[in-house]
Design a protein around this motif. Structure first.
Motif, PDB file in Angstrom:
ATOM      1  N   ASP A  10       0.820  -1.210   0.000  1.00 29.74           N
ATOM      2  CA  ASP A  10       0.000   0.000   0.000  1.00 29.74           C
ATOM      3  C   ASP A  10       0.857   1.265   0.000  1.00 29.74           C
ATOM      4  O   ASP A  10       0.506   2.257  -0.648  1.00 29.74           O
ATOM      5  CB  ASP A  10      -0.922   0.023   1.227  1.00 29.74           C
ATOM      6  CG  ASP A  10      -1.990  -1.049   1.159  1.00 29.74           C
ATOM      7  OD1 ASP A  10      -2.628  -1.174   0.099  1.00 29.74           O
ATOM      8  OD2 ASP A  10      -2.183  -1.748   2.155  1.00 29.74           O
ATOM      9  N   ARG A 200      -5.005  -2.647  -1.395  1.00 29.82           N
ATOM     10  CA  ARG A 200      -5.804  -1.929  -2.404  1.00 29.82           C
ATOM     11  C   ARG A 200      -5.225  -0.571  -2.767  1.00 29.82           C
ATOM     12  O   ARG A 200      -5.570   0.008  -3.785  1.00 29.82           O
ATOM     13  CB  ARG A 200      -7.237  -1.743  -1.892  1.00 29.82           C
ATOM     14  CG  ARG A 200      -8.034  -3.031  -1.809  1.00 29.82           C
ATOM     15  CD  ARG A 200      -9.398  -2.783  -1.197  1.00 29.82           C
ATOM     16  NE  ARG A 200      -9.298  -2.378   0.195  1.00 29.82           N
ATOM     17  CZ  ARG A 200     -10.283  -1.783   0.878  1.00 29.82           C
ATOM     18  NH1 ARG A 200     -11.418  -1.496   0.257  1.00 29.82           N
ATOM     19  NH2 ARG A 200     -10.126  -1.478   2.146  1.00 29.82           N
ATOM     20  N   GLY A 221     -13.182  -4.027  -3.109  1.00 26.67           N
ATOM     21  CA  GLY A 221     -12.568  -4.223  -4.410  1.00 26.67           C
ATOM     22  C   GLY A 221     -12.008  -2.972  -5.048  1.00 26.67           C
ATOM     23  O   GLY A 221     -11.469  -3.039  -6.157  1.00 26.67           O
ATOM     24  N   ARG A 222     -12.111  -1.814  -4.381  1.00 31.19           N
ATOM     25  CA  ARG A 222     -11.610  -0.573  -4.948  1.00 31.19           C
ATOM     26  C   ARG A 222     -10.555   0.030  -4.028  1.00 31.19           C
ATOM     27  O   ARG A 222     -10.566  -0.225  -2.819  1.00 31.19           O
ATOM     28  CB  ARG A 222     -12.746   0.451  -5.110  1.00 31.19           C
ATOM     29  CG  ARG A 222     -13.843   0.052  -6.079  1.00 31.19           C
ATOM     30  CD  ARG A 222     -14.928   1.115  -6.086  1.00 31.19           C
ATOM     31  NE  ARG A 222     -16.026   0.762  -6.972  1.00 31.19           N
ATOM     32  CZ  ARG A 222     -17.183   1.419  -7.005  1.00 31.19           C
ATOM     33  NH1 ARG A 222     -17.371   2.459  -6.183  1.00 31.19           N
ATOM     34  NH2 ARG A 222     -18.137   1.060  -7.836  1.00 31.19           N
ATOM     35  N   PRO A 223      -9.646   0.851  -4.586  1.00 29.27           N
ATOM     36  CA  PRO A 223      -8.727   1.582  -3.707  1.00 29.27           C
ATOM     37  C   PRO A 223      -9.514   2.442  -2.724  1.00 29.27           C
ATOM     38  O   PRO A 223     -10.585   2.975  -3.061  1.00 29.27           O
ATOM     39  CB  PRO A 223      -7.916   2.447  -4.678  1.00 29.27           C
ATOM     40  CG  PRO A 223      -8.036   1.759  -5.995  1.00 29.27           C
ATOM     41  CD  PRO A 223      -9.403   1.131  -6.007  1.00 29.27           C
TER      42      PRO A 223
END
Length: 319
Positions: A10, A200, A221-223
């Protein structure tokens, strides 16, 4: 305390949004409309927009019956159309669970929201019409200026990372926060939450309307996106019928407002400003110091010459 947990992956995937996101900025503005923050600076802006919002935007209020919007609204998109398309792609199970959450204990939802819960195309069209109507009233008039401000914030962040490293740059984004042992902490944050990035990545998105703490967009499922208040926020548009500049003069005082307007065609010296305003050099210097402290102008010295120039926020205030 708000805590954002990074993995090594990250830390390598922290990025600053290259452009402002129309849908995210719109949601920040609409959130600010219902917030009590900084009434002196934002009260007239709220009053004008609440009177100007068309009826077609009304369904947006149905989405936040308790002031907490459903997370499926948390999308980016570098254009308005891309943002609307991302909204429409929300997973049906996320839409249903979030509508259940925001309406828990609040009675029956309006019919169009029940249609959204069932995935009806007509309900999605209602939402898109409401978003478009709100955008045209709230954001379209100031969007070019939001883009200019975003470019300034992007440059400032890039220079901070290059000169002082990621940890210092993140702490500067939110004064009082700190990055240590892979955790970015805000001890004074009103929101108490543990956010785990889990590979993510993180997107930093400045917002020029919201004046509270960071807004967390954490969708599966998204940043993860942190919408962070930038600078001192957008200025207030004058209410209907108020002559240009009068609202600004009411906040800053007539002399300081006139001084900002005097810088419209570029940097000027203290002596030049004093001559234009009909005041002494000492008085002009005192006003420039106050405006500089408020983040509305910058001062540079070259030899014996001192020049004052408006910041992007100072320019936006006088628009």
């Amino acid at each position: 305390m708000l805590r954002v947990h990074f993995t090594a992956e990250d830390l390598a995937r922290v990025r600053f949004a290259p452009r402002p996101s129309p849908v995210a900025e719109l949601h920040a503005a609409l959130t600010m409309l219902g917030a009590p923050h900084e009434e002196l600076l934002f009260g007239r802006w709220r009053g004008r927009l609440l009177r100007a919002l068309p009826g077609a935007a009304g369904p947006l209020a149905d989405l936040v019956p308790g002031g907490s919007p459903p997370s499926f609204l948390d999308v980016l998109g570098e254009t308005r159309e891309e943002g609307f398309a991302l909204l429409r792609e929300a997973r049906p199970e996320l839409v249903r669970s979030e509508l259940e959450r925001v309406y828990a204990g609040r009675g029956a939802a309006p019919p169009w929201l029940r249609g959204l819960y069932e995935g009806e195309a007509g309900a999605w069209r209602v939402l898109e019409r409401a978003q478009r109507a709100a955008y045209e009233t709230v954001l379209a008039p100031v969007w070019p200026l939001v883009q200019d401000l975003h470019r300034a914030e992007f440059t400032r962040h890039a220079l901070a990372v290059a000169g002082r490293g990621l940890g210092a740059a993140l702490s500067e984004r939110m004064p009082g926060s700190r990055l240590r042992d892979g955790v970015w902490e805000w001890p004074g944050a009103v929101v108490r939450r543990e956010v785990r990035l889990a590979g993510r990545g993180l997107v930093l998105l400045p917002t020029f309307h919201w004046r509270g703490g960071p807004l967390v967009q954490d969708s599966p499922g998204r940043p993860v996106v942190l919408a962070l208040p930038a600078g001192r926020g957008l200025p207030l548009a004058a209410p209907d019928g108020t002559p240009p500049g009068e609202a600004l003069a009411g906040i800053l005082g007539r002399t300081r407002a006139a001084l900002l307007h005097a810088l419209s065609d570029g940097p000027r010296t203290t002596t030049d400003l004093a001559r234009r305003l009909g005041v002494s050099n000492a008085t002009a210097s005192s006003h420039t110091q106050a405006l500089r402290t408020a983040g509305l102008l910058t001062t540079t010295r070259t030899g014996r010459s001192v020049h004052h120039e408006r910041t992007p926020l100072g320019t936006l205030l006088t628009a």
